[in-house]
Design a protein around this motif. Structure first.
Motif, mmCIF file in Angstrom:
data_model
loop_
_atom_site.group_PDB
_atom_site.id
_atom_site.type_symbol
_atom_site.label_atom_id
_atom_site.label_comp_id
_atom_site.label_asym_id
_atom_site.label_seq_id
_atom_site.Cartn_x
_atom_site.Cartn_y
_atom_site.Cartn_z
ATOM 1 N N THR A 9 0.832 -1.198 0.000
ATOM 2 C CA THR A 9 0.000 0.000 0.000
ATOM 3 C C THR A 9 0.865 1.246 0.000
ATOM 4 N N GLY A 10 0.425 2.261 -0.742
ATOM 5 C CA GLY A 10 1.138 3.541 -0.771
ATOM 6 C C GLY A 10 0.515 4.508 0.215
ATOM 7 N N THR A 11 -0.635 5.052 -0.169
ATOM 8 C CA THR A 11 -1.341 5.981 0.721
ATOM 9 C C THR A 11 -2.532 5.300 1.390
ATOM 10 N N PHE A 128 -5.788 14.808 -9.110
ATOM 11 C CA PHE A 128 -6.819 15.716 -8.629
ATOM 12 C C PHE A 128 -7.586 15.024 -7.500
ATOM 13 N N ARG A 129 -8.275 15.829 -6.698
ATOM 14 C CA ARG A 129 -9.048 15.280 -5.581
ATOM 15 C C ARG A 129 -10.456 14.927 -6.043
ATOM 16 N N PHE A 130 -10.965 13.795 -5.598
ATOM 17 C CA PHE A 130 -12.283 13.332 -5.991
ATOM 18 C C PHE A 130 -13.356 13.944 -5.090
ATOM 19 N N ASP A 131 -14.483 14.256 -5.685
ATOM 20 C CA ASP A 131 -15.641 14.715 -4.929
ATOM 21 C C ASP A 131 -16.081 13.590 -3.987
ATOM 22 N N GLU A 132 -16.403 13.924 -2.743
ATOM 23 C CA GLU A 132 -16.718 12.897 -1.752
ATOM 24 C C GLU A 132 -18.004 12.139 -2.088
ATOM 25 N N ARG A 133 -18.920 12.777 -2.803
ATOM 26 C CA ARG A 133 -20.138 12.064 -3.213
ATOM 27 C C ARG A 133 -19.794 10.952 -4.198
ATOM 28 N N LEU A 134 -18.837 11.248 -5.084
ATOM 29 C CA LEU A 134 -18.381 10.224 -6.024
ATOM 30 C C LEU A 134 -17.664 9.097 -5.285
ATOM 31 N N VAL A 135 -16.853 9.449 -4.299
ATOM 32 C CA VAL A 135 -16.150 8.431 -3.513
ATOM 33 C C VAL A 135 -17.156 7.522 -2.814
ATOM 34 N N LYS A 136 -18.217 8.102 -2.289
ATOM 35 C CA LYS A 136 -19.280 7.315 -1.661
ATOM 36 C C LYS A 136 -19.837 6.298 -2.660
ATOM 37 N N GLU A 137 -20.110 6.738 -3.874
ATOM 38 C CA GLU A 137 -20.650 5.845 -4.898
ATOM 39 C C GLU A 137 -19.635 4.762 -5.266
ATOM 40 N N MET A 138 -18.354 5.139 -5.321
ATOM 41 C CA MET A 138 -17.302 4.171 -5.620
ATOM 42 C C MET A 138 -17.240 3.090 -4.546
ATOM 43 N N LEU A 139 -17.313 3.491 -3.286
ATOM 44 C CA LEU A 139 -17.264 2.528 -2.189
ATOM 45 C C LEU A 139 -18.468 1.585 -2.221
ATOM 46 N N THR A 140 -19.601 2.097 -2.653
ATOM 47 C CA THR A 140 -20.797 1.271 -2.784
ATOM 48 C C THR A 140 -20.605 0.220 -3.871
ATOM 49 N N MET A 141 -20.000 0.623 -4.999
ATOM 50 C CA MET A 141 -19.716 -0.330 -6.067
ATOM 51 C C MET A 141 -18.674 -1.349 -5.607
ATOM 52 N N PHE A 232 0.738 13.433 0.550
ATOM 53 C CA PHE A 232 -0.688 13.176 0.705
ATOM 54 C C PHE A 232 -1.110 13.291 2.165
ATOM 55 N N CYS A 233 -0.265 12.813 3.070
ATOM 56 C CA CYS A 233 -0.618 12.775 4.496
ATOM 57 C C CYS A 233 -0.110 13.973 5.290
ATOM 58 N N CYS A 234 0.663 14.852 4.667
ATOM 59 C CA CYS A 234 1.190 16.016 5.379
ATOM 60 C C CYS A 234 0.050 16.888 5.896
ATOM 61 N N PRO A 235 -0.038 17.144 7.201
ATOM 62 C CA PRO A 235 -1.180 17.887 7.759
ATOM 63 C C PRO A 235 -1.231 19.355 7.363
ATOM 64 N N THR A 236 -0.123 19.883 6.855
ATOM 65 C CA THR A 236 -0.104 21.303 6.478
ATOM 66 C C THR A 236 0.193 21.519 5.001
ATOM 67 N N ALA A 237 0.186 20.457 4.208
ATOM 68 C CA ALA A 237 0.460 20.546 2.766
ATOM 69 C C ALA A 237 1.777 21.262 2.490
ATOM 70 N N PRO A 252 -5.811 12.834 3.415
ATOM 71 C CA PRO A 252 -6.467 11.538 3.209
ATOM 72 C C PRO A 252 -7.984 11.656 3.239
ATOM 73 N N TYR A 253 -8.633 10.740 2.533
ATOM 74 C CA TYR A 253 -10.089 10.663 2.544
ATOM 75 C C TYR A 253 -10.540 9.915 3.808
ATOM 76 N N ASN A 254 -11.571 10.424 4.433
ATOM 77 C CA ASN A 254 -12.141 9.754 5.604
ATOM 78 C C ASN A 254 -13.261 8.831 5.109
ATOM 79 N N PHE A 255 -12.892 7.578 4.814
ATOM 80 C CA PHE A 255 -13.847 6.672 4.196
ATOM 81 C C PHE A 255 -15.038 6.363 5.098
#
Length: 296
Positions: A9-11, A128-141, A232-237, A252-255
């Motif tokens: 795993t990477g991120t 690019f960063r994914f819209d969280e609504r799309l991520v929700k749909e991805m997790l459902t699939m 990706f994980c740096c708290p202050t970018a 990170p995304y909060n799944f």
């Protein structure tokens, strides 16, 4: 069924998928062991005693990551052992099909039986960063794909297919990206005005590629995997990732939180265009196979 899941795993997307898969398999009364690959660990695993072995990785530029490939090449898979591959990425274009080319060659060389391969959809850690609504749909699939995977490997229903020649050519050509991290790391730097000195990048780097010099400045060496874990994980970018800075994704995304989102309408539809057009086929294939097996 006694199953071993070996993954890199990477991120942490593949870690998430692997843990989720373990939970789902165990609910079906299977015994599951997890093994997360440490790129600095050269050990050879004892792979005897398992009924089936799953190999998981994130797709990097139409390939399995180099540390994953190196680890798998060191292993001695028992002849006749059942195996399956599960990979993940935010891009489901067909050219990604052959990303397991070198993995399958290793398994075939050992006489392992490659029965199944699955592509889970997870959000990018770069570009690019994914819209969280799309991520929700991805997790459902993905939940439907877990159902399919577990049913097929439990009932020994193979789905493995031959890769198309063009896809294999792309995989081999783009494998040059394995040296990309070593080159790009010459351009990494930290914005001292943003850095909060938490040392998270140093602690989490899988290659121990980041440290502080005698003056306390964060420096990058040149054995980088370009996994993007540090930025990706740096708290202050605060981390500049060189020639890829324009594609940097931070935070990170909060799944678990995203899974609570209520969707009132589909995000991916038959009218979706652009980058996400490839998701139409992906969703349709998952839904069709799920319907065939479970009738719902």
């Amino acid at each position: 069924m006694h199953c071993l899941l070996i993954y890199y795993t990477g991120t942490f997307n593949t870690r998430y998928v692997s843990k989720r898969l373990k939970e789902r398999l165990e609910k079906e009364n299977n015994e599951v062991d997890l093994y997360e690959i440490d790129p600095l660990n050269t050990e050879e695993l004892n792979l005897s005693g398992y009924d089936i072995i799953g190999l998981g990785y994130p797709i990097y530029g139409y390939n399995a990551p180099w540390p994953f490939l190196k680890f798998i090449r060191r292993q001695k898979f028992p002849k006749g052992i059942r195996t399956f591959i599960y990979k993940n990425s935010g891009e489901t274009e067909k050219v990604n099909d052959a990303s397991s080319l070198f993995v399958r060659r290793k398994l075939q060389h050992c006489g392992a039986v490659i029965e199944n391969e699955y592509h889970f959809i997870m959000p990018y850690n770069i570009h690019f960063r994914f819209d969280e609504r799309l991520v929700k749909e991805m997790l459902t699939m993905d939940d439907k794909l877990y159902d399919i995977l577990i049913h097929e490997i439990t009932h020994q229903i193979p789905n493995i297919k031959r890769y198309k020649l063009w896809h294999k050519i792309v995989t081999c050509v783009v494998a040059i990206q394995f040296i990309g991290g070593d080159v790009n790391s010459f351009f990494y730097k930290v914005n001292a005005n943003k850095c909060n000195n938490c040392n998270l990048c140093i602690k989490q780097c899988p290659m121990q590629n980041i440290e502080r010099d005698r003056n306390g400045k964060i420096v990058f060496h040149h054995h980088c995997l370009m996994c993007m874990r540090c930025s990706f994980c740096c708290p202050t970018a605060a981390i500049d990732i060189g020639i890829l800075q324009g594609w940097k994704v931070n935070k990170p995304y909060n799944f678990e939180k995203i899974k609570q989102i209520e969707l009132t309408e589909p995000i991916i539809t038959d009218k979706t265009t652009g980058f996400f057009h490839c998701y139409i086929d992906t969703y349709q294939n998952i839904n069709r196979r799920h319907q065939e097996i479970f009738g719902k």
